[in-house]
Design a protein around this motif. Structure first.
Motif, PDB file in Angstrom:
ATOM      1  N   ARG A 192      14.726  -4.211 -40.856  1.00 45.45           N
ATOM      2  CA  ARG A 192      15.841  -4.349 -41.860  1.00 45.45           C
ATOM      3  C   ARG A 192      17.015  -5.275 -40.884  1.00 45.45           C
ATOM      4  O   ARG A 192      17.010  -5.002 -39.768  1.00 45.45           O
ATOM      5  CB  ARG A 192      16.470  -3.148 -41.954  1.00 45.45           C
ATOM      6  CG  ARG A 192      17.803  -3.298 -42.660  1.00 45.45           C
ATOM      7  CD  ARG A 192      18.182  -1.789 -43.009  1.00 45.45           C
ATOM      8  NE  ARG A 192      18.831  -1.178 -42.038  1.00 45.45           N
ATOM      9  CZ  ARG A 192      20.160  -0.849 -41.790  1.00 45.45           C
ATOM     10  NH1 ARG A 192      20.929  -1.620 -42.689  1.00 45.45           N
ATOM     11  NH2 ARG A 192      20.620  -0.162 -40.818  1.00 45.45           N
ATOM     12  N   ARG A 196      20.663  -5.748 -39.712  1.00 46.65           N
ATOM     13  CA  ARG A 196      21.604  -4.861 -39.723  1.00 46.65           C
ATOM     14  C   ARG A 196      22.666  -4.955 -40.775  1.00 46.65           C
ATOM     15  O   ARG A 196      23.330  -4.033 -41.059  1.00 46.65           O
ATOM     16  CB  ARG A 196      22.209  -4.900 -38.369  1.00 46.65           C
ATOM     17  CG  ARG A 196      23.280  -4.104 -37.963  1.00 46.65           C
ATOM     18  CD  ARG A 196      22.767  -2.724 -37.472  1.00 46.65           C
ATOM     19  NE  ARG A 196      23.805  -1.882 -36.921  1.00 46.65           N
ATOM     20  CZ  ARG A 196      23.842  -0.348 -37.163  1.00 46.65           C
ATOM     21  NH1 ARG A 196      22.614  -0.143 -37.321  1.00 46.65           N
ATOM     22  NH2 ARG A 196      24.669   0.239 -36.799  1.00 46.65           N
ATOM     23  N   GLU A 249      18.188  -3.618 -47.533  1.00 43.77           N
ATOM     24  CA  GLU A 249      16.795  -3.316 -47.694  1.00 43.77           C
ATOM     25  C   GLU A 249      15.834  -3.283 -46.476  1.00 43.77           C
ATOM     26  O   GLU A 249      16.035  -4.337 -45.623  1.00 43.77           O
ATOM     27  CB  GLU A 249      16.392  -4.638 -48.714  1.00 43.77           C
ATOM     28  CG  GLU A 249      14.929  -4.609 -48.974  1.00 43.77           C
ATOM     29  CD  GLU A 249      14.366  -6.025 -49.655  1.00 43.77           C
ATOM     30  OE1 GLU A 249      15.239  -6.871 -50.115  1.00 43.77           O
ATOM     31  OE2 GLU A 249      13.236  -6.078 -49.901  1.00 43.77           O
ATOM     32  N   GLN A 250      15.029  -2.479 -46.504  1.00 44.62           N
ATOM     33  CA  GLN A 250      13.918  -2.187 -45.451  1.00 44.62           C
ATOM     34  C   GLN A 250      12.823  -3.106 -46.149  1.00 44.62           C
ATOM     35  O   GLN A 250      12.395  -2.691 -47.233  1.00 44.62           O
ATOM     36  CB  GLN A 250      13.717  -0.841 -45.109  1.00 44.62           C
ATOM     37  CG  GLN A 250      14.441  -0.195 -44.361  1.00 44.62           C
ATOM     38  CD  GLN A 250      14.210   1.036 -43.687  1.00 44.62           C
ATOM     39  OE1 GLN A 250      13.047   1.275 -43.686  1.00 44.62           O
ATOM     40  NE2 GLN A 250      14.882   1.882 -43.423  1.00 44.62           N
TER      41      GLN A 250
END
Lengths: 112, 110
Positions: free
Chosen positions: A94, A96, A100-101
């Protein structure tokens, strides 16, 4: 390059073996994650790295040892695993400043 | 403790609409996510809500009410390829720690 890659895709190992899982991303993301997912269950967080430093360890047994050699790479070293550790191991990253991951395709691990 | 609840399975017909509900009680809240996961594959991001209200993204919409600890994912004009598990996940801190619900298996029939 907008993907997270993981190798190997499948891994079979014995309880006395030592192996490593590898995760790579070239999106410049500074947070990286390891998850474990058993069949028909949701992913469970194992570790979080932020700026190459371990920031969260969810009480994972020491037979799992994470390593973040640089900002693009995340490893998970495996030693003396148990059959119940057989699962899909997912890596995610992700940015920072983003929400969304991004998940990698996972490594399907079988411990005999 | 952490509790994220969603139905186990839902069945709907191609072209129909399905609404997947998610209720949560977590120690922290920093946004709610919906992911789609096909069998044997990685989760893929569908939507994110951090403020109350509806977010629309093509055939998929997601709603959040923080005061009620409630969200739903609405899938419209269902297609066969929408058959998958849908995971509700709450981000509980600033590190991006995600707590997942057990997932809802959606089965789309012809």
């Amino acid at each position: 390059d907008t993907e997270v890659t993981q190798t190997p895709k499948h891994l079979v190992m014995g309880m006395t073996n030592k192996k490593s899982l590898k995760c790579e991303q070239h999106m410049g993301h500074r947070a990286m994650y390891w998850y474990k997912q058993k069949a028909k269950k949701p992913p469970e967080l194992m570790f979080v790295y932020s700026y190459e430093k371990l920031s969260i360890n969810e009480s994972v047994p020491s037979r799992f040892s994470p390593e973040c050699p640089n900002s693009s790479l995340l490893n998970l070293h495996l030693h003396a695993l148990q059959p119940e550790d057989s699962a899909l191991y997912l890596c995610a990253s992700r940015d920072r400043g983003n929400d969304e991951q991004f998940f990698g395709p996972g490594t399907r691990l079988t411990v005999l | 403790g952490q509790n994220i609840d969603q139905p186990t399975e839902m069945t709907a017909t191609e072209g129909a609409i399905v609404q997947i509900n998610c209720t949560y009680q977590t120690s922290g809240f920093n946004g709610l996510f919906w992911y789609q996961q096909h069998a044997g594959e990685a989760p893929t991001f569908l939507s994110y809500n951090v403020l109350d209200g509806l977010e629309e993204k093509g055939r998929f919409s997601s709603f959040l009410s923080r005061s009620k600890g409630y969200s739903y994912l609405l899938l419209k004009e269902l297609q066969m390829k929408d058959s998958a598990s849908y995971l509700c996940a709450v981000r509980t801190d600033s590190w991006g720690k995600l707590q997942f619900g057990a997932g809802t298996q959606v089965v789309v029939t012809p």
